[in-house]
Design a protein around this motif. Structure first.
Motif, PDB file in Angstrom:
ATOM      1  N   ASN A 184       1.903  11.895-120.637  1.00 17.40           N
ATOM      2  CA  ASN A 184       3.023  12.632-120.056  1.00 17.40           C
ATOM      3  C   ASN A 184       4.146  12.794-121.078  1.00 17.40           C
ATOM      4  O   ASN A 184       5.334  12.787-120.738  1.00 17.40           O
ATOM      5  N   ILE A 185       3.747  12.940-122.324  1.00 17.33           N
ATOM      6  CA  ILE A 185       4.688  13.179-123.420  1.00 17.33           C
ATOM      7  C   ILE A 185       4.564  14.638-123.843  1.00 17.33           C
ATOM      8  O   ILE A 185       3.462  15.149-124.047  1.00 17.33           O
ATOM      9  N   ILE A 186       5.694  15.285-123.982  1.00 17.66           N
ATOM     10  CA  ILE A 186       5.717  16.697-124.350  1.00 17.66           C
ATOM     11  C   ILE A 186       6.072  16.811-125.828  1.00 17.66           C
ATOM     12  O   ILE A 186       7.159  16.400-126.249  1.00 17.66           O
ATOM     13  N   LEU A 187       5.163  17.355-126.602  1.00 18.55           N
ATOM     14  CA  LEU A 187       5.432  17.584-128.013  1.00 18.55           C
ATOM     15  C   LEU A 187       6.195  18.887-128.184  1.00 18.55           C
ATOM     16  O   LEU A 187       5.766  19.933-127.707  1.00 18.55           O
ATOM     17  N   ASN A 188       7.342  18.783-128.855  1.00 18.82           N
ATOM     18  CA  ASN A 188       8.120  19.978-129.198  1.00 18.82           C
ATOM     19  C   ASN A 188       7.961  20.177-130.700  1.00 18.82           C
ATOM     20  O   ASN A 188       8.695  19.592-131.502  1.00 18.82           O
ATOM     21  N   PRO A 189       6.980  20.999-131.117  1.00 21.14           N
ATOM     22  CA  PRO A 189       6.637  21.065-132.541  1.00 21.14           C
ATOM     23  C   PRO A 189       7.540  21.980-133.354  1.00 21.14           C
ATOM     24  O   PRO A 189       8.014  23.006-132.886  1.00 21.14           O
ATOM     25  N   TYR A 190       7.746  21.574-134.601  1.00 20.25           N
ATOM     26  CA  TYR A 190       8.394  22.413-135.615  1.00 20.25           C
ATOM     27  C   TYR A 190       7.341  22.619-136.705  1.00 20.25           C
ATOM     28  O   TYR A 190       7.029  21.702-137.457  1.00 20.25           O
ATOM     29  N   LEU A 191       6.793  23.814-136.744  1.00 24.78           N
ATOM     30  CA  LEU A 191       5.658  24.104-137.614  1.00 24.78           C
ATOM     31  C   LEU A 191       6.098  24.843-138.862  1.00 24.78           C
ATOM     32  O   LEU A 191       6.773  25.877-138.782  1.00 24.78           O
ATOM     33  N   ASN A 192       5.699  24.315-140.007  1.00 22.17           N
ATOM     34  CA  ASN A 192       5.942  24.994-141.287  1.00 22.17           C
ATOM     35  C   ASN A 192       7.409  25.352-141.511  1.00 22.17           C
ATOM     36  O   ASN A 192       7.731  26.368-142.120  1.00 22.17           O
ATOM     37  N   GLU A 193       8.289  24.529-140.989  1.00 21.34           N
ATOM     38  CA  GLU A 193       9.725  24.736-141.181  1.00 21.34           C
ATOM     39  C   GLU A 193      10.162  24.078-142.489  1.00 21.34           C
ATOM     40  O   GLU A 193       9.515  23.155-142.989  1.00 21.34           O
TER      41      GLU A 193
END
Length: 438
Positions: free
Chosen positions: A80-89
């Protein structure tokens, strides 16, 4: 393209996207360099699923959006963990914008940048709290991680391993009536083999061998340090480094195996005029090459004469938790999930080398890649074991870059080995001094 190759290519494409830049496959076997006593605990114990969802900010340099969606769904379902991804930043811009990161994934080359940005913290308390069994890791992994800081703590967690293998073109060896290369060769023996298959025939230059130089420097099979951690001075102007440089550059001093246009992937997979290719994982490039006629196999990465039982340095992408994260526990649960038998086995099936030594996980390696059937590839992969680690410093990258240039200088006759290493030492020390003043 036949169905099996199509399936293989799909799985490989996904697996490649899992890797942070600069990391490919690695070894799971080897001789541990020291004690790896884990905290007591049952590796089957998993943190309970959270009653209320928690969002964690996750920086990752290398994921595709679609693949990250799959990971997000699995982590959400598991904890129940929500990943908020920052991709290739750009990590500097991201930090400057005020984003508070809870979890980062970086290539080995980004280790000290992450440390300089204060994006790593000792995870020993979380390892003990959740009884994460460190003895599940492949031999040498924990010892290598502890060499990343002066305190010998556990500030990063590798999630897959990087290895080198040599793949070879059977057609070229058959063309010239030369026996195929074998497992357990030394670099010196490989050099003799390179001489036999480096020829010009019908106007085509057949090269014997090419490799990714910087990758071999990272792996550093002789276990040679780059920088003195006490003085921050380069340590490359030594007899041992002379042997290393002479051997590596010597492969390109063979007639018809020069460095001019020696682009290993272009030559091996597309033109198919390269007899042997060394370096990191070739899996994403093999299916189309096989479809166009490549007949291939693999052998273990060569080692130095007299050091046949000495493994390579670990070069692996890692996960880390910033010290100011308000969700350190949740971030560690994600790390535990990535290092679970379930996820490691899934990645292994697609050709990612697991960071675990668990037999049931290791046996899954490449099972979704039908083009590996009947080859020596898996055996060669796991033969590249982890050796006794060197003390890592933040200036190692400066020396590695200089060594990469030295290989070219020696191979092309621009410089002799002694002069090249003196130049590396001088240039590296100047660069380190300048960096320390900033």
């Amino acid at each position: 393209m036949n169905v099996n190759l199509k399936k293989g290519l799909v799985f490989v494409s996904l697996s490649v996207l899992l890797a942070a830049c600069g990391g490919q496959n690695g070894a799971t076997g080897g001789t541990s360099a020291g004690s790896e006593t884990p905290p007591a605990g049952n590796p089957a114990e998993a943190p309970e699923k959270l009653k209320d969802p928690v969002t964690i900010n996750f920086f990752y340099n290398g994921y595709s959006g679609s693949l990250m969606d799959e990971w997000k769904a699995k982590v959400k379902d598991k904890y129940n963990i929500i990943l908020n991804p920052y991709l290739n930043e750009n990590i500097d811009n991201l930090i400057a914008s005020g984003v508070k990161l809870d979890l980062i994934a970086y290539s080995a080359g980004g280790l000290f940048k992450a440390m300089d940005l204060q994006l790593t913290s000792d995870m020993s308390d979380l390892i003990a709290k959740y009884k994460f069994d460190m003895s599940r890791l492949a031999p040498g992994v924990l010892d290598s991680v502890r060499m990343y800081t002066d305190k010998n703590d556990i500030s990063v967690m590798p999630y897959e391993l990087n290895n080198n293998v040599v793949i070879y073109n059977k057609t070229i060896f058959n063309k010239f009536g030369v026996p195929f290369p074998k497992d357990g060769m030394t670099w010196e023996e490989l050099n003799e083999l390179v001489k036999k298959v480096s020829r010009v025939d019908s106007g085509i230059q057949y090269r014997g061998f090419a490799y990714s130089g910087l990758n071999l420097i990272y792996k550093n099979q002789m276990g040679l340090p780059f920088v003195d951690p006490a003085s921050n001075k380069s340590l490359v102007n030594t007899d041992a480094w002379k042997k290393w440089l002479s051997t590596m550059a010597g492969l390109y001093q063979v007639s018809n195996n020069d460095l001019v246009n020696a682009k290993e992937d272009q030559l091996f997979f597309k033109e198919q005029s390269l007899a042997m290719r060394g370096g990191p994982s070739p899996l994403e490039l093999l299916p189309p090459a096989i479809e166009s006629g490549l007949e291939w196999d693999a052998i273990t990465n060569p080692r130095f004469a007299g050091m046949e039982n000495v493994g390579s340095q670990m070069n692996a992408p890692f996960l880390a938790i910033p010290p100011n994260s308000p969700h350190r526990d949740e971030a560690f649960k994600v790390i535990m999930f990535f290092l679970s038998d379930e996820m490691q086995a899934e990645n292994a099936r697609a050709g990612r080398v697991p960071v675990l030594k668990t037999d049931s996980v290791v046996k899954e390696f490449g099972t979704k890649l039908p083009f590996l059937n009947g080859t020596n590839y898996a055996k060669a992969v796991f033969a590249d074991t982890i050796g006794k680690p060197i003390r890592v410093t933040k200036y190692d990258g400066t020396v590695r870059s200089q060594l990469s240039a030295a290989i070219v200088d020696v191979a092309t006759g621009k410089s002799d080995v002694n002069t090249a290493l003196r130049t590396v030492e001088e240039n590296a020390n100047k660069a380190i001094e300048a960096a320390m003043k900033k």
